[in-house]
Design a protein around this motif. Structure first.
Motif, PDB file in Angstrom:
ATOM      1  N   VAL A 282       0.888  -1.195  -0.296  1.00 61.62           N
ATOM      2  CA  VAL A 282      -0.184   0.532   0.116  1.00 61.62           C
ATOM      3  C   VAL A 282       0.655   1.245  -0.017  1.00 61.62           C
ATOM      4  O   VAL A 282       1.961   1.057   0.563  1.00 61.62           O
ATOM      5  CB  VAL A 282      -0.446   0.308   1.445  1.00 61.62           C
ATOM      6  N   LEU A 283       0.756   2.124  -0.840  1.00 57.67           N
ATOM      7  CA  LEU A 283       1.698   3.067  -1.427  1.00 57.67           C
ATOM      8  C   LEU A 283      -0.246   4.814  -0.323  1.00 57.67           C
ATOM      9  O   LEU A 283      -0.727   4.252  -0.871  1.00 57.67           O
ATOM     10  CB  LEU A 283       1.669   4.091  -2.092  1.00 57.67           C
TER      11      LEU A 283
ATOM     12  N   ALA B 210      -0.380   8.143   0.099  1.00 54.35           N
ATOM     13  CA  ALA B 210      -0.087   9.522  -0.381  1.00 54.35           C
ATOM     14  C   ALA B 210       0.232  10.695   1.527  1.00 54.35           C
ATOM     15  O   ALA B 210      -1.113  10.711   1.848  1.00 54.35           O
ATOM     16  CB  ALA B 210      -0.516  10.653  -1.367  1.00 54.35           C
TER      17      ALA B 210
ATOM     18  N   LEU C 129       4.099  10.315  -7.184  1.00 57.28           N
ATOM     19  CA  LEU C 129       3.699   9.166  -6.212  1.00 57.28           C
ATOM     20  C   LEU C 129       2.871   7.666  -7.822  1.00 57.28           C
ATOM     21  O   LEU C 129       3.411   6.916  -7.203  1.00 57.28           O
ATOM     22  CB  LEU C 129       1.462   9.443  -6.272  1.00 57.28           C
ATOM     23  N   ARG C 130       3.036   7.981  -9.192  1.00 58.86           N
ATOM     24  CA  ARG C 130       2.316   7.149  -9.625  1.00 58.86           C
ATOM     25  C   ARG C 130       3.766   6.029 -10.059  1.00 58.86           C
ATOM     26  O   ARG C 130       3.875   4.728 -10.428  1.00 58.86           O
ATOM     27  CB  ARG C 130       2.127   7.427 -11.205  1.00 58.86           C
TER      28      ARG C 130
ATOM     29  N   ALA D 160       4.449   4.068  -7.181  1.00 63.24           N
ATOM     30  CA  ALA D 160       3.546   3.018  -6.654  1.00 63.24           C
ATOM     31  C   ALA D 160       4.069   1.757  -7.928  1.00 63.24           C
ATOM     32  O   ALA D 160       3.620   1.016  -6.933  1.00 63.24           O
ATOM     33  CB  ALA D 160       2.330   3.756  -7.191  1.00 63.24           C
TER      34      ALA D 160
ATOM     35  N   ALA E  64       3.077  -1.531  -4.941  1.00 67.93           N
ATOM     36  CA  ALA E  64       1.365  -1.472  -4.572  1.00 67.93           C
ATOM     37  C   ALA E  64       0.192  -1.695  -5.753  1.00 67.93           C
ATOM     38  O   ALA E  64      -0.031  -1.269  -6.500  1.00 67.93           O
ATOM     39  CB  ALA E  64       1.810   0.563  -4.241  1.00 67.93           C
TER      40      ALA E  64
ATOM     41  N   LEU F 209      -3.388   2.849  -3.466  1.00 63.13           N
ATOM     42  CA  LEU F 209      -3.003   4.164  -3.012  1.00 63.13           C
ATOM     43  C   LEU F 209      -4.284   4.993  -2.121  1.00 63.13           C
ATOM     44  O   LEU F 209      -5.447   4.800  -2.927  1.00 63.13           O
ATOM     45  CB  LEU F 209      -3.027   4.661  -4.685  1.00 63.13           C
TER      46      LEU F 209
ATOM     47  N   MET G  20      -5.388   8.365  -0.483  1.00 57.80           N
ATOM     48  CA  MET G  20      -4.740   9.294  -0.311  1.00 57.80           C
ATOM     49  C   MET G  20      -6.574   9.980   0.147  1.00 57.80           C
ATOM     50  O   MET G  20      -7.072   9.568  -0.197  1.00 57.80           O
ATOM     51  CB  MET G  20      -4.551   9.605  -1.720  1.00 57.80           C
TER      52      MET G  20
ATOM     53  N   ILE H 198      -7.348   3.311  -6.233  1.00 59.67           N
ATOM     54  CA  ILE H 198      -7.164   4.079  -5.119  1.00 59.67           C
ATOM     55  C   ILE H 198      -9.114   4.483  -4.362  1.00 59.67           C
ATOM     56  O   ILE H 198      -9.799   4.961  -4.319  1.00 59.67           O
ATOM     57  CB  ILE H 198      -6.741   5.763  -5.791  1.00 59.67           C
TER      58      ILE H 198
END
Length: 278
Positions: free
Chosen positions: A156-157, A159, A232-233, A236, A241, A244, A246, A274
């Motif tokens: 998992v990312l 932001a 970010l992309r 990822a 990931a 995402l 955020m 996302i």
């Protein structure tokens, strides 16, 4: 928080791909599936010819409502046995009230899922996103075409910009994070100050997540003249990931529409699942 009810939105002329996708997510975690079928009401005639075309308008509305009933029945039949439990409702709001109508329904779910079919419908997509984000107080999960969505992600990312929206998004995803192998708390060009990131950017947020059993890594990334979205992309992709997380609309909707922003860019072209909250 745990997701016990998942809402998805569909239209009278949509196929069943988003329904199957959301049903699969419900099966993954044992959640209830709620489906809202929305048809946007034909606008009333105006001007000097209104009286002439009013009968045609009434016929159009009747045809829309009949199609809505048919689609609602078809959705119910399609979902039989596909999810642990499910319910289907329908609405026929005027164009100006579609987002509020969706938002009100989303208040009784833990998360709203928008799949590839709805993302391809610019009108209903924007209404569903705005309703979920601004009228429900609940998070939103965007699932683009070609992705493999899961509510049990392994990488998992998050932001992180230390804003209220990012904090809400992290909190809404908290039930999923302890089961992940890797959670990356990512900041782009963080500034060390007492008002946002502190003396050690990301340390406080990482400590909070760690207390919940999250295996968290802090990544502080330079933009190097690239946009935050691009950074970010790319990151990822680098960490592979599968989700995402955020915050959405740290600035006003009007400002982001005029000048652009991370939220708008992600909504226009989501490259992976996302989870958004505000």
């Amino acid at each position: 928080m745990a997701f016990r009810t998942i809402l998805t939105v569909t239209g009278p002329n949509k196929r069943d791909g988003d329904l199957k996708l959301t049903a699969d997510l419900c099966n993954e975690i044992g959640a209830h599936l709620a489906v809202l079928v929305v048809a946007i009401a034909a606008p009333p005639p105006v001007g000097e010819y209104a009286a002439v075309v009013s009968e045609a308008w009434l016929e159009q509305r009747q045809a829309d409502e009949n199609l809505l009933k048919k689609r609602t029945a078809a959705v119910s039949a399609f979902l039989a046995g596909r999810a642990p439990s499910a319910d289907v409702s329908s609405e026929y709001p005027e164009a100006g009230w579609v987002d509020d109508t969706i938002g009100r329904r989303a208040r009784y779910a833990d998360i709203t899922v928008i799949g590839p079919e709805l993302l391809a419908d610019q009108t209903l997509k924007s209404k569903a996103i705005e309703g979920a984000l601004f009228s429900s107080g609940k998070p939103l999960l965007l699932i683009p075409e070609g992705s493999r969505p899961t509510l049990k992600p392994k990488r998992v990312l998050i932001a992180w910009d230390a804003g209220l929206e990012a904090s809400r998004a992290a909190r809404e995803s908290l039930d999923m994070l302890p089961g992940a192998d890797e959670v990356h708390l990512v900041m782009v060009d963080p500034v060390e100050d007492e008002y946002r990131h502190g003396a050690e950017p990301g340390a406080d947020a990482a400590a909070y997540l760690a207390r919940h059993g999250v295996n968290v890594t802090v990544d502080r990334l330079p933009s190097l003249d690239h946009s935050v979205v691009d950074v970010l992309r790319r990151h990822a992709l680098d960490i592979a990931a599968d989700l995402l997380v955020m915050g959405a609309y740290g600035h006003s909707r009007l400002r982001e529409r005029i000048f652009g922003g991370v939220t708008v860019s992600m909504l226009e072209d989501p490259s992976m699942p996302i989870l958004m909250a505000r």
